[in-house]
Design a protein around this motif. Structure first.
Motif, PDB file in Angstrom:
ATOM      1  N   UNK A   9      95.462  17.606  15.666  1.00 16.83           N
ATOM      2  CA  UNK A   9      95.339  19.037  15.946  1.00 16.83           C
ATOM      3  C   UNK A   9      94.199  19.708  15.189  1.00 16.83           C
ATOM      4  N   UNK A  10      93.612  19.033  14.184  1.00 17.27           N
ATOM      5  CA  UNK A  10      92.553  19.644  13.391  1.00 17.27           C
ATOM      6  C   UNK A  10      91.167  19.438  13.993  1.00 17.27           C
ATOM      7  N   UNK A  11      91.035  18.507  14.919  1.00 18.67           N
ATOM      8  CA  UNK A  11      89.733  18.223  15.523  1.00 18.67           C
ATOM      9  C   UNK A  11      89.504  19.060  16.765  1.00 18.67           C
TER      10      UNK A  11
END
Length: 142
Positions: A9-11
């Motif tokens: 979810x951070x990319x």
């Protein structure tokens, strides 16, 4: 490949084509970052565009360990092939590079163990070159 980071979810947001190619969008261009189902990969044709946006890059390690991959055709829209984009694709026998390609960091390399000894052999039967501003009457195999 980026299969593991596909759900990160951070990319950047990742999308998947009908053929299972995973990509991201950067500045209205497409970067191929991996694949969803490696067992479906045999004769890969990278599309020149996806959803009207040009495919400009095959990211580092995009097809890492794609052991079912036999051949790849890279369109002229692709400007860069990242480091080890096809590393460990041990059945890859043919790759076609078309005019427009500007940078190949390293298509593939031989994996080594902790003593820096080769642990797998990767032999490319043909590389068809039609890029880097060189014109051939027919595609050149090196």
């Amino acid at each position: 490949s980026y299969v593991d980071s596909y759900t990160d979810p951070t990319g950047p947001a990742k999308f998947v084509t009908e053929d299972g190619i995973v990509y991201i969008v950067e500045d209205d261009t497409v970067v191929i970052v991996g694949y969803e189902s490696p067992e479906k990969l045999h004769d890969l044709v990278i599309p020149a565009e996806i959803d009207g946006m040009p495919v400009v890059e095959i990211d580092d390690n995009a097809f890492y360990l794609a052991k079912f991959l036999r051949s790849v055709n890279v369109p002229g829209s692709v400007k860069r092939i990242g480091v080890n984009a096809f590393r460990g694709a041990r059945n890859l026998k043919s790759i076609t590079l078309n005019e427009g390609l500007e940078v190949i960091d390293a298509i593939a390399s031989v994996a080594t163990d902790r003593y820096d000894r080769p642990v797998e052999e990767q032999v490319m039967a043909t590389v068809t070159v039609d890029c880097f501003g060189v014109e051939y009457p027919e595609p050149e195999t090196v």
